[in-house]
Write a protein that holds these residues in place. Structure first.
Motif, PDB file in Angstrom:
ATOM      1  N   GLN A 118       0.848  -1.183   0.000  1.00 28.61           N
ATOM      2  CA  GLN A 118       0.000   0.000   0.000  1.00 28.61           C
ATOM      3  C   GLN A 118       0.885   1.236   0.000  1.00 28.61           C
ATOM      4  OE1 GLN A 118      -3.146   2.142   2.960  1.00 28.61           O
ATOM      5  NE2 GLN A 118      -3.732   0.096   2.298  1.00 28.61           N
ATOM      6  N   LEU A 119       0.591   2.158  -0.906  1.00 25.71           N
ATOM      7  CA  LEU A 119       1.335   3.413  -0.988  1.00 25.71           C
ATOM      8  C   LEU A 119       0.777   4.395   0.036  1.00 25.71           C
ATOM      9  CD1 LEU A 119       3.403   5.245  -2.418  1.00 25.71           C
ATOM     10  CD2 LEU A 119       1.597   5.831  -4.065  1.00 25.71           C
ATOM     11  N   ASP A 120       1.652   4.915   0.905  1.00 26.79           N
ATOM     12  CA  ASP A 120       1.230   5.784   2.004  1.00 26.79           C
ATOM     13  C   ASP A 120       1.628   7.237   1.836  1.00 26.79           C
ATOM     14  OD1 ASP A 120       0.208   3.556   3.480  1.00 26.79           O
ATOM     15  OD2 ASP A 120       2.260   3.052   4.038  1.00 26.79           O
ATOM     16  N   GLU A 121       2.698   7.495   1.083  1.00 27.32           N
ATOM     17  CA  GLU A 121       3.170   8.873   0.957  1.00 27.32           C
ATOM     18  C   GLU A 121       4.037   9.002  -0.284  1.00 27.32           C
ATOM     19  OE1 GLU A 121       5.401  12.287   3.738  1.00 27.32           O
ATOM     20  OE2 GLU A 121       5.559  10.152   4.255  1.00 27.32           O
ATOM     21  N   VAL A 122       3.913  10.134  -0.974  1.00 24.61           N
ATOM     22  CA  VAL A 122       4.741  10.456  -2.128  1.00 24.61           C
ATOM     23  C   VAL A 122       5.385  11.810  -1.866  1.00 24.61           C
ATOM     24  CG1 VAL A 122       4.812  10.914  -4.609  1.00 24.61           C
ATOM     25  CG2 VAL A 122       3.235   9.188  -3.707  1.00 24.61           C
ATOM     26  N   VAL A 123       6.714  11.850  -1.871  1.00 26.97           N
ATOM     27  CA  VAL A 123       7.433  13.091  -1.581  1.00 26.97           C
ATOM     28  C   VAL A 123       8.470  13.332  -2.673  1.00 26.97           C
ATOM     29  CG1 VAL A 123       8.874  14.357   0.054  1.00 26.97           C
ATOM     30  CG2 VAL A 123       7.152  12.752   0.900  1.00 26.97           C
ATOM     31  N   ILE A 124       8.453  14.528  -3.243  1.00 28.32           N
ATOM     32  CA  ILE A 124       9.458  14.948  -4.216  1.00 28.32           C
ATOM     33  C   ILE A 124      10.282  16.063  -3.588  1.00 28.32           C
ATOM     34  CG2 ILE A 124       9.870  15.990  -6.474  1.00 28.32           C
ATOM     35  CD1 ILE A 124       7.280  14.738  -7.444  1.00 28.32           C
ATOM     36  N   ASP A 125      11.614  15.886  -3.598  1.00 34.30           N
ATOM     37  CA  ASP A 125      12.469  16.886  -2.961  1.00 34.30           C
ATOM     38  C   ASP A 125      13.895  16.694  -3.442  1.00 34.30           C
ATOM     39  OD1 ASP A 125      13.363  18.926  -1.297  1.00 34.30           O
ATOM     40  OD2 ASP A 125      12.210  18.215   0.432  1.00 34.30           O
ATOM     41  N   LEU A 126      14.775  17.555  -2.978  1.00 35.45           N
ATOM     42  CA  LEU A 126      16.192  17.402  -3.262  1.00 35.45           C
ATOM     43  C   LEU A 126      16.698  16.124  -2.598  1.00 35.45           C
ATOM     44  CD1 LEU A 126      17.330  21.108  -2.765  1.00 35.45           C
ATOM     45  CD2 LEU A 126      16.994  19.890  -4.936  1.00 35.45           C
ATOM     46  N   PRO A 127      17.698  15.476  -3.173  1.00 36.96           N
ATOM     47  CA  PRO A 127      18.117  14.154  -2.681  1.00 36.96           C
ATOM     48  C   PRO A 127      18.558  14.126  -1.231  1.00 36.96           C
ATOM     49  CG  PRO A 127      19.712  15.048  -4.249  1.00 36.96           C
ATOM     50  CD  PRO A 127      18.484  15.888  -4.352  1.00 36.96           C
ATOM     51  N   ASP A 128      19.290  15.140  -0.783  1.00 35.10           N
ATOM     52  CA  ASP A 128      19.761  15.126   0.598  1.00 35.10           C
ATOM     53  C   ASP A 128      18.588  15.230   1.575  1.00 35.10           C
ATOM     54  OD1 ASP A 128      22.262  14.945  -0.431  1.00 35.10           O
ATOM     55  OD2 ASP A 128      23.017  16.845   0.377  1.00 35.10           O
ATOM     56  N   ALA A 129      17.587  16.051   1.214  1.00 35.83           N
ATOM     57  CA  ALA A 129      16.421  16.198   2.085  1.00 35.83           C
ATOM     58  C   ALA A 129      15.630  14.895   2.150  1.00 35.83           C
ATOM     59  CB  ALA A 129      15.534  17.333   1.578  1.00 35.83           C
ATOM     60  N   LEU A 130      15.482  14.220   1.007  1.00 37.37           N
ATOM     61  CA  LEU A 130      14.759  12.946   0.988  1.00 37.37           C
ATOM     62  C   LEU A 130      15.487  11.899   1.814  1.00 37.37           C
ATOM     63  CD1 LEU A 130      13.545  12.432  -2.710  1.00 37.37           C
ATOM     64  CD2 LEU A 130      12.180  13.021  -0.703  1.00 37.37           C
ATOM     65  N   HIS A 131      16.798  11.822   1.625  1.00 40.22           N
ATOM     66  CA  HIS A 131      17.555  10.801   2.344  1.00 40.22           C
ATOM     67  C   HIS A 131      17.511  11.036   3.845  1.00 40.22           C
ATOM     68  CE1 HIS A 131      21.192   8.752   3.900  1.00 40.22           C
ATOM     69  NE2 HIS A 131      20.809   7.826   3.049  1.00 40.22           N
ATOM     70  N   SER A 132      17.596  12.291   4.255  1.00 37.14           N
ATOM     71  CA  SER A 132      17.541  12.596   5.683  1.00 37.14           C
ATOM     72  C   SER A 132      16.199  12.204   6.286  1.00 37.14           C
ATOM     73  CB  SER A 132      17.801  14.092   5.912  1.00 37.14           C
ATOM     74  OG  SER A 132      19.109  14.447   5.518  1.00 37.14           O
ATOM     75  N   LYS A 133      15.125  12.402   5.529  1.00 32.08           N
ATOM     76  CA  LYS A 133      13.791  12.105   6.039  1.00 32.08           C
ATOM     77  C   LYS A 133      13.514  10.610   6.099  1.00 32.08           C
ATOM     78  CE  LYS A 133       8.884  13.128   5.388  1.00 32.08           C
ATOM     79  NZ  LYS A 133       7.876  13.937   4.653  1.00 32.08           N
TER      80      LYS A 133
END
Length: 212
Positions: A118-133
């Motif tokens: 099940q897909l719960d969240e879709v986030v588009i961002d800069l790579p460092d921000a995504l990896h940190s999250k």
């Protein structure tokens, strides 16, 4: 299951909805989570086909299986994250994901649907921000997320947070999936994440659970 649907509707602040064809995606998502692995096939929750390379499917799902140990947190975690290019394909939440393992170093390693989530969240961002999250949920290192973003004109990447993964008792080969789509007079794309008919999702899901 009707009682669960009613409770889900109340939790979402909606009118109580009987469990019938056309159940909203939001209510269907709560019902499917409560009744996992049951699926409300005739609901309005969309379905997507997600191509994934064998090396990542091994890390995330241990399919194809490897003799090397997987990190314990991956094996016991209820949710994970998968990174891809930032281009939207109509993703919405909640939704169902069908995992299609693309070609590997040998035919047996790829070209098969291995399970669903099940897909719960879709986030588009800069790579460092995504990896940190999402570092605690994924298998990609920071450099790998950056590499995904570099292939995108926007310099960003997309994170798909998903949960309640169910690995099928038997994988569905590409040729069988194509046959199912043809019998339903439906089109599908294997080049990137793509939306598919819930009828095709149901056909592939049932094939993955069919007894020989």
């Amino acid at each position: 299951m009707a009682a669960v649907a009613g409770e889900a509707a109340r939790e979402l602040g909606r009118e109580e909805t009987p469990l019938e064809a056309g159940l909203s995606a939001e209510v269907a998502g709560v019902v499917e989570r409560a009744w996992w692995p049951a699926k409300v096939m005739d609901s309005l929750m969309p379905s997507f086909l997600v191509p994934v390379e064998p090396r990542w499917s091994t890390e995330l799902f241990n399919v194809p299986a490897t003799l090397l140990p997987r990190p314990d947190e991956l094996g016991i975690s209820r949710e994970h994250v998968y990174y891809r290019s930032s281009g939207h394909r109509g993703e919405s939440v909640p939704a169902r994901l069908l995992w299609y393992v693309s070609r590997g170093s040998s035919y047996e390693e790829g070209q098969m649907v291995i399970g669903c989530s099940q897909l719960d969240e879709v986030v588009i961002d800069l790579p460092d921000a995504l990896h940190s999250k999402f570092e605690h949920l994924g298998v990609c290192g920071r450099d790998q997320v950056r590499a995904i973003a570099r292939r995108d004109a926007s310099g960003r990447a997309m994170a798909l947070r998903f949960s309640d993964t169910e690995i099928f008792p038997r994988a569905v080969p590409l040729r069988r999936m194509k046959s199912l789509a043809k019998s339903l007079e439906l089109q599908m794309s294997l080049m990137s994440l793509s939306k598919i008919s819930n009828k095709l999702f149901q056909a592939v899901y049932e094939e993955g659970h069919r007894r020989t």
